[in-house]
Design an enzyme around this catalytic site. Structure first.
Site, PDB file in Angstrom:
ATOM      1  N   LYS A 176       0.824  -1.266  -0.029  1.00  0.00           N
ATOM      2  CA  LYS A 176      -0.029  -0.058  -0.203  1.00  0.00           C
ATOM      3  C   LYS A 176       0.858   1.266   0.101  1.00  0.00           C
ATOM      4  O   LYS A 176       0.353   2.275  -0.577  1.00  0.00           O
ATOM      5  CB  LYS A 176      -0.858   0.171   1.152  1.00  0.00           C
ATOM      6  CG  LYS A 176      -1.975  -1.232   1.334  1.00  0.00           C
ATOM      7  CD  LYS A 176      -3.078  -1.231   0.354  1.00  0.00           C
ATOM      8  CE  LYS A 176      -4.090  -2.170   0.662  1.00  0.00           C
ATOM      9  NZ  LYS A 176      -3.784  -3.484   0.788  1.00  0.00           N
TER      10      LYS A 176
HETATM   11  C1  LIG Z   1      -4.527  -4.839   0.278  1.00  0.00           C
HETATM   12  C2  LIG Z   1      -3.768  -6.022   0.359  1.00  0.00           C
HETATM   13  C3  LIG Z   1      -4.186  -6.837  -0.611  1.00  0.00           C
HETATM   14  C4  LIG Z   1      -5.073  -6.949  -1.580  1.00  0.00           C
HETATM   15  O1  LIG Z   1      -5.103  -5.859  -2.339  1.00  0.00           O
HETATM   16  P1  LIG Z   1      -6.495  -5.111  -3.344  1.00  0.00           P
HETATM   17  O2  LIG Z   1      -5.693  -4.167  -4.040  1.00  0.00           O
HETATM   18  O3  LIG Z   1      -7.202  -4.787  -2.315  1.00  0.00           O
HETATM   19  O4  LIG Z   1      -6.805  -6.347  -3.967  1.00  0.00           O
HETATM   20  C5  LIG Z   1      -3.239  -8.196  -0.531  1.00  0.00           C
HETATM   21  N1  LIG Z   1      -2.207  -8.142   0.393  1.00  0.00           N
HETATM   22  C6  LIG Z   1      -2.022  -7.184   1.209  1.00  0.00           C
HETATM   23  C7  LIG Z   1      -0.933  -7.506   2.017  1.00  0.00           C
HETATM   24  C8  LIG Z   1      -2.805  -5.952   1.300  1.00  0.00           C
HETATM   25  O5  LIG Z   1      -2.445  -4.993   2.242  1.00  0.00           O
END
Ligand SMILES: *Cc1c(COP(=O)(O)O)cnc(C)c1O
Length: 460
Positions: free
Chosen positions: A112
């Site tokens: 993120k």
């Molecule tokens: C947010 C997240 C996901 C999923 O990603 P999306 O874009 O919501 O599909 C997968 N793994 C981790 C560690 C995340 O923080």
């Protein structure tokens, strides 16, 4: 670049307004009016360039007309200077045809950060120009909240409100959000699951007077800039493995569909991607949808990969719009079905288009454990449960092109699950070593719009 809503009922906007607006006024999501397309020569010319250089070239068409190139370049340089690995997102080989793209070297140890570090800078720029301030309201399944709080910590124009599902995030994730000591950061532990958090955020955006009074701005992956920033690492990793003269495939641990949708965007831009594989945990709505053509909500189960414990994948709407010939009314039909009866069918033609690019698989908890242990044994690499969900699916997917699994979190973010699977307790990096000694601050609130809006107003 101009942007249109997936539901045909909101005005077209330029980049700057799309950043601040987040969710479109008709409840839809903004997407670029057309996909930019790069020639093979253009992709080839990116070989040997740095992450920041490629980032600028890949994202430039989306920002074009909104700000001078040098301003954008500087933002990109600043954003990725916060990463601890010089490659920003290193690519490692695990097996003859299996690769791991490590997206977790940012300040909060999850992918993120890649988008949030840039979005915070874009948001500040847009707010500065509009001479206004904003209340950032975000729903998190665990990682978005920490990344947002970290990215906006130096912003003078924002307050940050984060809703996380009470007792459903890991203690490392929670402490990253609740121990900042900042008087501009507010944590709400909602008595509900992630879908409830996301529903409330959408309801606040749909509540016109509240939205305007509080100057709401959104940083969930409903915000286009998140998707845009995530297209870059698909490009850097594909180019490193020979694109555009060789195709590659990706397996993506999927929750809200933002990350994998970025892969779809790069494919539309002409990068040769073979397969995009959606990997889910036991919350497998997308895997079922791909197989049956019916999108149907069931209950959310808590797993060791909490950031994927989601039923309603917001960004899937962007894909539905694109594969439905960009017919906003068709999207409205599907989303009304979802609202009224918790399900909808995808028509035959869009489903066929969707299946040409995407495949899917699910992984249960036993398989997650096994693959963490096995990966450590065979390649010396410790992976987190989200990465494990994807890597397990990747290994079951036949692929002639190199398969790149997106590694979305550092194992130390999920120490209990990783230790149970591998016997190793992963250590937090030095800048977080005192995380468990810091004082926490959060408010437990019921799953109720009035209660949450009341809390936010009171904090202004
Ligand atoms: C947010 C997240 C996901 C999923 O990603 P999306 O874009 O919501 O599909 C997968 N793994 C981790 C560690 C995340 O923080």
């Amino acid at each position: 670049m101009q942007y249109v809503s997936t539901r045909a009922g909101a005005p077209e906007l330029g980049f700057e307004d799309v950043i601040i607006t987040g969710l479109a006024a008709d409840g839809g999501l903004y997407v670029p009016k057309t996909w930019p397309e790069f020639s093979k020569e253009k992709w080839r010319s990116m070989r040997g360039k740095t992450y920041a250089e490629i980032a600028f070239e890949v994202m430039e068409p989306f920002v074009e007309g909104a700000m001078p190139g040098d301003t954008f370049k500087k933002m990109i340089d600043d954003a990725y200077a916060s990463f601890s690995h010089r490659a920003v997102v290193p690519l490692t080989q695990l097996d003859a045809n299996q690769w791991l793209l490590e997206l977790y070297h940012g300040p909060t140890l999850a992918f993120k950060d890649v988008a949030m570090q840039l979005l915070a800078r874009l948001m500040d720029w847009a707010l500065e120009r509009a001479d206004r301030s904003a209340s950032i309201v975000a729903a998190t399944s665990g990682d978005t909240g920490g990344a947002a709080i970290e990215a906006f910590k130096n912003s003078q124009r924002t307050k940050v409100f984060v809703l996380h599902p009470h007792e459903r995030v890991s203690s490392v994730q929670r402490r990253q959000m609740t121990t900042t000591g900042s008087d501009r950061v507010f944590n709400i532990a909602l008595e509900g699951n992630f879908d409830d958090c996301q529903d409330l955020v959408k309801a606040m955006f749909a509540h016109e007077t509240f939205r305007t009074e509080q100057n709401l701005a959104g940083v969930n992956s409903i915000n286009w800039a998140r998707i845009m920033a995530q297209t870059v690492y698909y490009a850097t990793s594909a180019i490193a493995l020979g694109a555009p003269d060789r195709s590659v495939s990706f397996t993506v641990p999927t929750g809200n569909f933002g990350d994998i949708f970025a892969g779809y965007v790069v494919k539309q831009m002409g990068l040769p991607i073979d397969q995009l594989v959606i990997a889910t945990n036991s919350n497998d709505i997308l895997d079922r949808t791909l197989k049956t053509g019916r999108y149907e909500i069931t209950g959310v189960e808590a797993t060791t990969s909490p950031s994927m414990d989601i039923q309603v994948s917001s960004n899937f709407e962007r894909l539905l719009f694109d594969v439905s010939n960009r017919n906003g009314n068709e999207v409205v039909r599907m989303m009304s079905g979802l609202k009224q009866s918790g399900a909808f069918e995808i028509a035959a033609e869009p489903l066929a288009i969707l299946r040409k690019t995407f495949t899917s698989g699910r992984t249960d908890e036993d398989a997650v454990k096994n693959i963490i242990a096995d990966t450590l044994k065979t390649s010396g690499k410790l992976i987190d449960p989200h990465t494990a969900v994807a890597y397990s699916v990747a290994r079951q997917t036949a692929s002639e092109s190199p398969m790149i699994t997106l590694s979305t979190a550092h194992p130390a973010k999920f120490p209990d699950a990783v230790q149970a699977a591998s016997g190793i307790h992963p250590q937090l990096p030095p800048h977080m070593a005192d995380l468990f000694d810091r004082t926490e601050k959060f408010e437990v609130l019921p799953n109720d719009l009035t209660a949450v809006e009341g809390f936010i107003s009171k904090c202004q």
